[in-house]
Design a protein around this motif. Structure first.
Motif, PDB file in Angstrom:
ATOM      1  N   SER A 179      -6.305  -4.323   6.880  1.00  0.00           N
ATOM      2  CA  SER A 179      -6.822  -2.958   7.031  1.00  0.00           C
ATOM      3  C   SER A 179      -5.835  -2.069   7.771  1.00  0.00           C
ATOM      4  CB  SER A 179      -8.162  -2.968   7.779  1.00  0.00           C
ATOM      5  OG  SER A 179      -9.101  -3.715   7.049  1.00  0.00           O
TER       6      SER A 179
ATOM      7  N   GLU B 235     -12.212   2.340   6.751  1.00  0.00           N
ATOM      8  CA  GLU B 235     -11.452   2.809   5.573  1.00  0.00           C
ATOM      9  C   GLU B 235     -11.178   1.653   4.617  1.00  0.00           C
ATOM     10  OE1 GLU B 235      -9.671   6.018   4.584  1.00  0.00           O
ATOM     11  OE2 GLU B 235     -11.555   6.423   5.617  1.00  0.00           O
ATOM     12  N   TYR B 236     -10.857   0.493   5.195  1.00  0.00           N
ATOM     13  CA  TYR B 236     -10.492  -0.673   4.378  1.00  0.00           C
ATOM     14  C   TYR B 236     -11.463  -1.806   4.704  1.00  0.00           C
ATOM     15  CZ  TYR B 236      -6.416   2.101   3.373  1.00  0.00           C
ATOM     16  OH  TYR B 236      -5.608   3.128   2.965  1.00  0.00           O
TER      17      TYR B 236
ATOM     18  N   ARG C 127      -2.611  -1.588   5.643  1.00  0.00           N
ATOM     19  CA  ARG C 127      -2.804  -0.664   4.510  1.00  0.00           C
ATOM     20  C   ARG C 127      -2.926   0.781   4.991  1.00  0.00           C
ATOM     21  NH1 ARG C 127      -7.449  -2.428   0.694  1.00  0.00           N
ATOM     22  NH2 ARG C 127      -6.495  -0.806  -0.601  1.00  0.00           N
TER      23      ARG C 127
ATOM     24  N   PHE D  89      -8.251  -4.964  -3.436  1.00  0.00           N
ATOM     25  CA  PHE D  89      -6.777  -4.899  -3.317  1.00  0.00           C
ATOM     26  C   PHE D  89      -6.172  -6.193  -3.859  1.00  0.00           C
ATOM     27  CE2 PHE D  89      -3.189  -6.069  -0.427  1.00  0.00           C
ATOM     28  CZ  PHE D  89      -2.338  -4.992  -0.601  1.00  0.00           C
TER      29      PHE D  89
ATOM     30  N   GLU E  63       0.841  -1.205   0.000  1.00  0.00           N
ATOM     31  CA  GLU E  63       0.000   0.000   0.000  1.00  0.00           C
ATOM     32  C   GLU E  63       0.881   1.263   0.000  1.00  0.00           C
ATOM     33  OE1 GLU E  63      -3.306  -0.244  -0.233  1.00  0.00           O
ATOM     34  OE2 GLU E  63      -3.659   1.913  -0.193  1.00  0.00           O
TER      35      GLU E  63
ATOM     36  N   LYS F  30     -13.070  -3.560  -0.022  1.00  0.00           N
ATOM     37  CA  LYS F  30     -11.867  -2.859  -0.488  1.00  0.00           C
ATOM     38  C   LYS F  30     -10.640  -3.775  -0.418  1.00  0.00           C
ATOM     39  CE  LYS F  30     -13.269   1.852   0.085  1.00  0.00           C
ATOM     40  NZ  LYS F  30     -13.286   2.979   0.993  1.00  0.00           N
ATOM     41  N   ASN F  31     -10.600  -4.641   0.584  1.00  0.00           N
ATOM     42  CA  ASN F  31      -9.458  -5.555   0.665  1.00  0.00           C
ATOM     43  C   ASN F  31      -9.536  -6.615  -0.430  1.00  0.00           C
ATOM     44  OD1 ASN F  31      -8.169  -4.185   2.695  1.00  0.00           O
ATOM     45  ND2 ASN F  31      -9.209  -5.320   4.339  1.00  0.00           N
TER      46      ASN F  31
END
Ligand code: FAD
Length: 414
Positions: free
Chosen positions: A396, A78-79, A399, A87, A19, A83-84
């Motif tokens: 999370s 946030e993550y 990152r 990623f 990240e 979102k992961n």
């Protein structure tokens, strides 16, 4: 050249490195080094999810986490799991959602999760130094800036402690991170084994290998603390299986000597249905009690329960007294098992407790005591339920640290 060290090449450390470099505008001016104690990075990732790697959980709400849950919220929001997963998709790894929101790689191989992370680190030019055990941290003032020095030798502008906790020492984690953070005055919330099996007092070895779907209550000092449902595995030392492991962190952190797990071994039947079943068997069954419950549970479990409530297994079912039937009905729905303790860190999947999150900024994961010192992953006082929550926290938090350092370097360069 800005130098960043990530101590620990586990889940959170690898995610942090990637990240960070994804966020850096001028990659030529930074050097990211992973310092890993073992001969290879990511050894623990290979054993996660029984070798399949349950890499996140779509229901990763804050309710799936323990410890300092207020602290963990920012990174988890946030993550998110989505979102992961994105990623990992960007690294070429695709996933499948299974029961209860558990997410696994399509390959069904934990090795492919590690490969995706390793290959991306290689592609981005992350330096990896294995067989490097960090044991000492300090800061030095160079006159221009402060540097963080590892092992009195190696100087960095940023250091990320991603050493994990104390669980599963065989995979490199034995609490080194806590010792190093203490050197900067950080407080450690007493670590305890979590997601681990439970030792019971005087437990019958005859049940070893038996599995049974149960409802269960964790009772501490006579008060019901939590309940759970699922497959209990009986072992020669006590109780195991996912629902038991979920309860284990509460056993580990409790100072009480009066801890019980009360099992309902027939959760599909009400008390009334069990009573009717027992009466109907007594009316027609001239066989031995050892087979009394074979129609609704494992035979060895039936024999154990009869012994526990002092009913002779070689007695004829049709000769059971009302009092004996009541004792059997009671133990079927509420078998009180005294818990001695949880098994040790060697058998645990995660650590409850860890570095005190209050001493870190939740939006950056930076130490409030030392500028440019960060933590991520299990080293923090955050642990999750079984089912992908702990890796969700590792990705999370890792990152978030990566993004924070990346942005800080960009700002300094511009
Ligand atoms: C058997 C098992 C199965 C699991 N299954 C799952 C699962 O399916 N899903 C899930 O969500 N979670 C699972 N977990 C938990 C999950 O693996 C961890 O919570 C997660 O890996 C923590 O990530 P981390 O980066 O904080 O630490 P780790 O992944 O533990 O990595 C820490 C790294 O730091 C290195 N290190 C330690 N000390 C030093 C030092 N002094 N110097 C240099 N390097 C050091 C270690 O060698 C290690 O590589 C499982 C755990 C175990 C043990």
């Amino acid at each position: 050249m800005t130098k960043i060290a990530i101590i620990g090449g586990g889940a959170s450390g690898l995610a942090c490195a990637i990240e960070l470099l994804h966020n850096i505008e001028n990659k030529n001016d930074v050097e990211v080094t992973i310092l890993e104690k073992l001969p290879r990075v990511g050894k623990k990732i290979l054993v996660t999810g029984n070798g399949r790697c349950n890499l996140t959980n779509m229901n990763s709400a804050v309710s799936g986490f323990r410890g300092d849950t207020a602290f963990s919220q920012y990174a988890l929001r946030e993550y998110t799991p989505e979102k992961n997963i994105e990623f990992f998709n960007r690294l070429g790894l695709y996933t499948r959602e299974e029961d209860e929101g558990r997410v696994y790689p399509l390959s069904n191989q934990a090795a492919s999760v590690l490969d995706a992370l390793r290959f991306e680190c290689e592609r981005l030019g992350v330096k990896t130094i294995c067989d490097y055990r960090a044991v000492h941290l300090k800061t030095v003032d160079t006159g221009v800036t402060k540097k963080i020095v590892i092992n009195n030798r190696d100087r960095f502008d940023f250091v990320v402690v991603a050493c994990g906790g104390k669980a599963a020492k065989v995979h490199g984690t034995d609490g080194d991170g806590y010792d190093m953070l203490k050197m900067f005055g950080h407080t450690i919330v007493s670590p305890a084994p979590a997601l681990v099996s439970l030792n019971c007092d005087e437990f019958t070895k005859a049940l070893k290998g038996v599995r049974s779907i149960c409802k269960m209550d964790l009772v501490i000092d006579g008060k019901k603390e939590l309940e759970n449902y699922g497959e209990v595995q009986f072992t020669d030392y006590g109780l195991s299986g996912i629902p038991i492991m979920q309860l284990s962190r509460f056993v580990s952190v409790s100072p009480s000597n009066d801890i019980k797990i009360n099992l309902d071994v027939t959760p599909d039947f009400s008390k009334e249905q069990i009573w009717e079943y027992l009466i109907s068997r007594r009316n027609v069954d001239t066989g031995l009690c050892e087979n009394l419950l074979s129609g609704i549970m494992n035979k060895q479990l039936c024999i154990t329960l009869l012994k526990e409530c002092q009913v002779a297994v070689n007695k004829r079912v049709n000769t059971l007294t009302d009092d004996e039937l009541k004792r059997i009905a009671k133990i079927i729905k509420n078998w009180e098992i005294k818990i001695k303790n949880s098994r040790s860190f060697d058998y645990a999947q995660v650590t409850a407790g860890g570095v005190d999150c209050k001493e870190f900024n939740d939006e950056t994961m930076e130490s409030r005591f030392v500028k440019n010192l960060f933590c991520c992953g299990e080293v923090f006082n955050v642990d999750g339920d079984c089912g992908g929550y702990n890796l969700q926290w590792a990705w999370s938090s890792g990152r978030l640290v990566g993004k924070t350092i990346g942005e800080r370097i960009n700002n300094a360069q511009n």
